[in-house]
Design a protein around this motif. Structure first.
Motif, PDB file in Angstrom:
ATOM      1  N   ILE A  77       0.841  -1.209   0.000  1.00  0.00           N
ATOM      2  CA  ILE A  77       0.000   0.000   0.000  1.00  0.00           C
ATOM      3  C   ILE A  77       0.871   1.252   0.000  1.00  0.00           C
ATOM      4  CG2 ILE A  77      -1.628   1.321   1.373  1.00  0.00           C
ATOM      5  CD1 ILE A  77      -3.295  -0.951   1.331  1.00  0.00           C
ATOM      6  N   LEU A  78       1.861   1.293   0.883  1.00  0.00           N
ATOM      7  CA  LEU A  78       2.733   2.470   0.929  1.00  0.00           C
ATOM      8  C   LEU A  78       3.502   2.639  -0.378  1.00  0.00           C
ATOM      9  CD1 LEU A  78       4.093   2.300   4.581  1.00  0.00           C
ATOM     10  CD2 LEU A  78       2.397   3.875   3.644  1.00  0.00           C
ATOM     11  N   GLY A  79       3.948   1.542  -0.953  1.00  0.00           N
ATOM     12  CA  GLY A  79       4.637   1.610  -2.237  1.00  0.00           C
ATOM     13  C   GLY A  79       3.749   2.153  -3.337  1.00  0.00           C
ATOM     14  N   SER A  80       2.498   1.726  -3.359  1.00  0.00           N
ATOM     15  CA  SER A  80       1.582   2.205  -4.403  1.00  0.00           C
ATOM     16  C   SER A  80       1.233   3.676  -4.205  1.00  0.00           C
ATOM     17  CB  SER A  80       0.314   1.357  -4.428  1.00  0.00           C
ATOM     18  OG  SER A  80      -0.442   1.562  -3.257  1.00  0.00           O
ATOM     19  N   VAL A  81       1.142   4.107  -2.968  1.00  0.00           N
ATOM     20  CA  VAL A  81       0.838   5.513  -2.695  1.00  0.00           C
ATOM     21  C   VAL A  81       1.998   6.402  -3.133  1.00  0.00           C
ATOM     22  CG1 VAL A  81       0.485   7.175  -0.812  1.00  0.00           C
ATOM     23  CG2 VAL A  81      -0.809   5.056  -0.847  1.00  0.00           C
ATOM     24  N   ILE A  82       3.209   5.893  -3.064  1.00  0.00           N
ATOM     25  CA  ILE A  82       4.384   6.663  -3.463  1.00  0.00           C
ATOM     26  C   ILE A  82       4.583   6.629  -4.975  1.00  0.00           C
ATOM     27  CG2 ILE A  82       6.907   6.717  -3.315  1.00  0.00           C
ATOM     28  CD1 ILE A  82       6.553   5.770  -0.381  1.00  0.00           C
ATOM     29  N   ILE A  83       4.333   5.496  -5.609  1.00  0.00           N
ATOM     30  CA  ILE A  83       4.636   5.331  -7.033  1.00  0.00           C
ATOM     31  C   ILE A  83       3.824   6.270  -7.917  1.00  0.00           C
ATOM     32  CG2 ILE A  83       4.298   3.743  -8.975  1.00  0.00           C
ATOM     33  CD1 ILE A  83       5.486   1.592  -7.313  1.00  0.00           C
ATOM     34  N   PHE A  84       2.523   6.418  -7.689  1.00  0.00           N
ATOM     35  CA  PHE A  84       1.701   7.227  -8.593  1.00  0.00           C
ATOM     36  C   PHE A  84       2.138   8.691  -8.639  1.00  0.00           C
ATOM     37  CE2 PHE A  84      -2.012   9.670  -9.872  1.00  0.00           C
ATOM     38  CZ  PHE A  84      -2.288   9.065 -11.080  1.00  0.00           C
ATOM     39  N   PRO A  85       2.246   9.394  -7.518  1.00  0.00           N
ATOM     40  CA  PRO A  85       2.651  10.799  -7.618  1.00  0.00           C
ATOM     41  C   PRO A  85       4.074  10.992  -8.126  1.00  0.00           C
ATOM     42  CG  PRO A  85       2.163  10.227  -5.333  1.00  0.00           C
ATOM     43  CD  PRO A  85       1.889   9.034  -6.157  1.00  0.00           C
ATOM     44  N   VAL A  86       4.996  10.120  -7.725  1.00  0.00           N
ATOM     45  CA  VAL A  86       6.377  10.255  -8.190  1.00  0.00           C
ATOM     46  C   VAL A  86       6.453  10.025  -9.693  1.00  0.00           C
ATOM     47  CG1 VAL A  86       8.677   9.209  -8.062  1.00  0.00           C
ATOM     48  CG2 VAL A  86       7.427   9.727  -5.971  1.00  0.00           C
ATOM     49  N   SER A  87       5.769   9.003 -10.188  1.00  0.00           N
ATOM     50  CA  SER A  87       5.788   8.750 -11.633  1.00  0.00           C
ATOM     51  C   SER A  87       5.096   9.874 -12.393  1.00  0.00           C
ATOM     52  CB  SER A  87       5.146   7.400 -11.963  1.00  0.00           C
ATOM     53  OG  SER A  87       3.756   7.421 -11.706  1.00  0.00           O
ATOM     54  N   ALA A  88       4.054  10.473 -11.809  1.00  0.00           N
ATOM     55  CA  ALA A  88       3.372  11.601 -12.470  1.00  0.00           C
ATOM     56  C   ALA A  88       4.298  12.812 -12.563  1.00  0.00           C
ATOM     57  CB  ALA A  88       2.098  11.959 -11.713  1.00  0.00           C
ATOM     58  N   ILE A  89       5.047  13.091 -11.517  1.00  0.00           N
ATOM     59  CA  ILE A  89       5.965  14.239 -11.528  1.00  0.00           C
ATOM     60  C   ILE A  89       7.091  14.011 -12.529  1.00  0.00           C
ATOM     61  CG2 ILE A  89       7.690  15.468 -10.157  1.00  0.00           C
ATOM     62  CD1 ILE A  89       5.771  15.047  -7.728  1.00  0.00           C
ATOM     63  N   ILE A  90       7.705  12.851 -12.490  1.00  0.00           N
ATOM     64  CA  ILE A  90       8.824  12.572 -13.394  1.00  0.00           C
ATOM     65  C   ILE A  90       8.347  12.511 -14.841  1.00  0.00           C
ATOM     66  CG2 ILE A  90      10.536  10.826 -14.046  1.00  0.00           C
ATOM     67  CD1 ILE A  90      10.783  10.203 -11.027  1.00  0.00           C
ATOM     68  N   SER A  91       7.271  11.784 -15.103  1.00  0.00           N
ATOM     69  CA  SER A  91       6.770  11.670 -16.475  1.00  0.00           C
ATOM     70  C   SER A  91       6.241  12.999 -16.989  1.00  0.00           C
ATOM     71  CB  SER A  91       5.660  10.624 -16.543  1.00  0.00           C
ATOM     72  OG  SER A  91       6.161   9.361 -16.183  1.00  0.00           O
ATOM     73  N   GLY A  92       5.613  13.778 -16.124  1.00  0.00           N
ATOM     74  CA  GLY A  92       5.140  15.102 -16.529  1.00  0.00           C
ATOM     75  C   GLY A  92       6.293  16.016 -16.897  1.00  0.00           C
ATOM     76  N   SER A  93       7.376  15.929 -16.153  1.00  0.00           N
ATOM     77  CA  SER A  93       8.565  16.726 -16.476  1.00  0.00           C
ATOM     78  C   SER A  93       9.158  16.311 -17.816  1.00  0.00           C
ATOM     79  CB  SER A  93       9.626  16.568 -15.391  1.00  0.00           C
ATOM     80  OG  SER A  93       9.130  17.004 -14.148  1.00  0.00           O
ATOM     81  N   ILE A  94       9.218  15.010 -18.054  1.00  0.00           N
ATOM     82  CA  ILE A  94       9.715  14.510 -19.345  1.00  0.00           C
ATOM     83  C   ILE A  94       8.834  15.013 -20.477  1.00  0.00           C
ATOM     84  CG2 ILE A  94       9.998  12.411 -20.737  1.00  0.00           C
ATOM     85  CD1 ILE A  94      10.886  11.010 -18.130  1.00  0.00           C
ATOM     86  N   ALA A  95       7.519  14.991 -20.281  1.00  0.00           N
ATOM     87  CA  ALA A  95       6.590  15.438 -21.322  1.00  0.00           C
ATOM     88  C   ALA A  95       6.740  16.930 -21.596  1.00  0.00           C
ATOM     89  CB  ALA A  95       5.152  15.111 -20.919  1.00  0.00           C
ATOM     90  N   VAL A  96       6.846  17.740 -20.557  1.00  0.00           N
ATOM     91  CA  VAL A  96       6.978  19.196 -20.745  1.00  0.00           C
ATOM     92  C   VAL A  96       8.282  19.524 -21.465  1.00  0.00           C
ATOM     93  CG1 VAL A  96       7.335  21.372 -19.515  1.00  0.00           C
ATOM     94  CG2 VAL A  96       5.487  19.861 -18.828  1.00  0.00           C
ATOM     95  N   ILE A  97       9.384  18.940 -21.017  1.00  0.00           N
ATOM     96  CA  ILE A  97      10.680  19.213 -21.650  1.00  0.00           C
ATOM     97  C   ILE A  97      10.709  18.675 -23.084  1.00  0.00           C
ATOM     98  CG2 ILE A  97      13.146  18.668 -21.562  1.00  0.00           C
ATOM     99  CD1 ILE A  97      12.812  18.702 -18.458  1.00  0.00           C
ATOM    100  N   GLY A  98      10.239  17.449 -23.259  1.00  0.00           N
ATOM    101  CA  GLY A  98      10.234  16.852 -24.599  1.00  0.00           C
ATOM    102  C   GLY A  98       9.370  17.623 -25.577  1.00  0.00           C
TER     103      GLY A  98
END
Length: 104
Positions: A69-90
């Motif tokens: 549960i704790l892992g899943s709560v951490i994975i979604f926001p972290v992946s959204a921040i990192i992937s969103g940054s990749i999308a904006v820069i790309g």
């Protein structure tokens, strides 16, 4: 009262956070500019966080479930921040490249 909060948090995290945000790179040909246009879009993928619990005792099962549960709560926001940054820069780089190729 305490059990209902745990169940609410558990079901919410299972529902929302068992996914991860991933950048997807797409291309299409622009007839007007005679060039390939690239774009980064975000997609939500199943992270596959919740597997079968294998534990010899009740305490081990609780610890593994809480870890998932704790892992899943951490994975979604972290992946959204990192992937969103990749999308904006790309997309910014692709847009600047497109302006250079097809500036009118």
């Amino acid at each position: 009262m305490r059990l209902s909060k745990v169940l609410l948090i558990s079901s919410l995290s299972l529902f929302l956070c068992s996914c991860a945000v991933m950048p997807t790179f797409t291309e299409k040909f622009d007839e007007k500019c005679q060039a390939v246009q690239k774009k980064v879009v975000l997609s939500i993928e199943d992270a596959g966080m919740f597997g079968e619990l294998e534990c010899p005792s009740k305490d081990d099962c609780k610890a593994q479930f809480l870890g998932q549960i704790l892992g899943s709560v951490i994975i979604f926001p972290v992946s959204a921040i990192i992937s969103g940054s990749i999308a904006v820069i790309g997309n910014s780089v692709y847009w600047l490249n497109e302006q250079g190729q097809c500036g009118e």
